[in-house]
Design a protein around this motif. Structure first.
Motif, PDB file in Angstrom:
ATOM      1  N   VAL A 137      48.397  37.287  31.393  1.00 38.46           N
ATOM      2  CA  VAL A 137      48.287  38.373  32.371  1.00 38.46           C
ATOM      3  C   VAL A 137      49.073  39.557  31.822  1.00 38.46           C
ATOM      4  N   PRO A 138      48.409  40.487  31.138  1.00 37.69           N
ATOM      5  CA  PRO A 138      49.119  41.650  30.601  1.00 37.69           C
ATOM      6  C   PRO A 138      49.688  42.526  31.719  1.00 37.69           C
ATOM      7  N   ALA A 139      50.831  43.140  31.456  1.00 37.11           N
ATOM      8  CA  ALA A 139      51.386  44.110  32.408  1.00 37.11           C
ATOM      9  C   ALA A 139      50.321  45.166  32.679  1.00 37.11           C
ATOM     10  N   GLY A 140      50.185  45.545  33.930  1.00 38.91           N
ATOM     11  CA  GLY A 140      49.175  46.525  34.323  1.00 38.91           C
ATOM     12  C   GLY A 140      47.888  45.892  34.821  1.00 38.91           C
ATOM     13  N   SER A 141      47.825  44.555  34.803  1.00 37.00           N
ATOM     14  CA  SER A 141      46.635  43.842  35.278  1.00 37.00           C
ATOM     15  C   SER A 141      46.618  43.740  36.797  1.00 37.00           C
ATOM     16  N   ARG A 142      45.451  43.365  37.290  1.00 34.06           N
ATOM     17  CA  ARG A 142      45.318  42.997  38.706  1.00 34.06           C
ATOM     18  C   ARG A 142      44.790  41.574  38.747  1.00 34.06           C
ATOM     19  N   ILE A 143      45.407  40.767  39.622  1.00 33.64           N
ATOM     20  CA  ILE A 143      44.971  39.380  39.764  1.00 33.64           C
ATOM     21  C   ILE A 143      44.717  39.072  41.231  1.00 33.64           C
ATOM     22  N   ARG A 144      43.945  38.018  41.448  1.00 28.89           N
ATOM     23  CA  ARG A 144      43.737  37.492  42.789  1.00 28.89           C
ATOM     24  C   ARG A 144      43.522  35.990  42.686  1.00 28.89           C
ATOM     25  N   MET A 145      43.545  35.320  43.838  1.00 32.32           N
ATOM     26  CA  MET A 145      43.486  33.865  43.858  1.00 32.32           C
ATOM     27  C   MET A 145      42.330  33.373  44.729  1.00 32.32           C
ATOM     28  N   HIS A 146      41.581  32.435  44.189  1.00 37.04           N
ATOM     29  CA  HIS A 146      40.552  31.716  44.947  1.00 37.04           C
ATOM     30  C   HIS A 146      41.183  30.406  45.409  1.00 37.04           C
ATOM     31  N   LEU A 147      40.952  30.037  46.663  1.00 37.85           N
ATOM     32  CA  LEU A 147      41.522  28.810  47.207  1.00 37.85           C
ATOM     33  C   LEU A 147      40.400  27.886  47.672  1.00 37.85           C
ATOM     34  N   GLU A 148      40.405  26.676  47.120  1.00 39.29           N
ATOM     35  CA  GLU A 148      39.460  25.633  47.542  1.00 39.29           C
ATOM     36  C   GLU A 148      40.262  24.484  48.137  1.00 39.29           C
TER      37      GLU A 148
END
Length: 151
Positions: free
Chosen positions: A101-112
């Protein structure tokens, strides 16, 4: 956000995606704050110039555990469990960090909701958490989180 009215309703979601969190900005400032909180100041995370010059990632990247530490926040954004007195983190079965995850990235999480079983006083849930980075197909973190819900 999915709101479960109780454990019985949650059982209907076993094997299904419950939801996806909003995007989260992974800034260098947040990476530095995590380094300060954990004492993990490895240069690939906090030394921007060295990471640009020497890292195979081309710049600083977030700690894997930084990504994983966002799980509780993002879980709260994906679902709410009503009809229980309390929920607790019980542990993690499996964690992998397949991509940086490079600095400046955007992440999100999928939950199952992978598994849900009755236990004394409530239920134990195993949730598959898949974190993705915007614009990248390969996940950045995959984990099985175990929670207990007590009624």
């Amino acid at each position: 956000m999915k709101v479960f009215s109780g454990i019985e309703e949650a059982k209907e979601y076993v094997g299904k995606e419950v939801g996806v969190s909003p995007w989260y900005d992974v800034t260098q400032e947040r990476i530095n704050a995590f380094a300060d909180a954990t004492g993990d100041h490895q240069w690939i995370h906090v030394d921007v110039e060295r990471a640009k010059n020497e890292s195979p990632f081309g710049g600083p990247v977030a700690h894997g555990y930084f990504t994983l530490s966002l799980a509780p926040k993002m879980m709260w954004e994906v679902y709410k469990m009503e009809g229980v007195k309390m929920g607790v983190n019980y542990g993690v079965n499996k964690v992998r960090f397949p991509a940086p995850v490079p600095a400046g990235s955007r992440i999100r999480m999928h939950l199952e909701l992978k598994e849900l079983q009755d236990i004394e006083g409530g239920a134990q849930a195993v949730m598959l958490l898949t974190f993705e980075r915007e614009g990248q197909e390969k996940p950045v973190c995959v984990a099985e989180s175990v929670s207990r819900w007590y009624v």
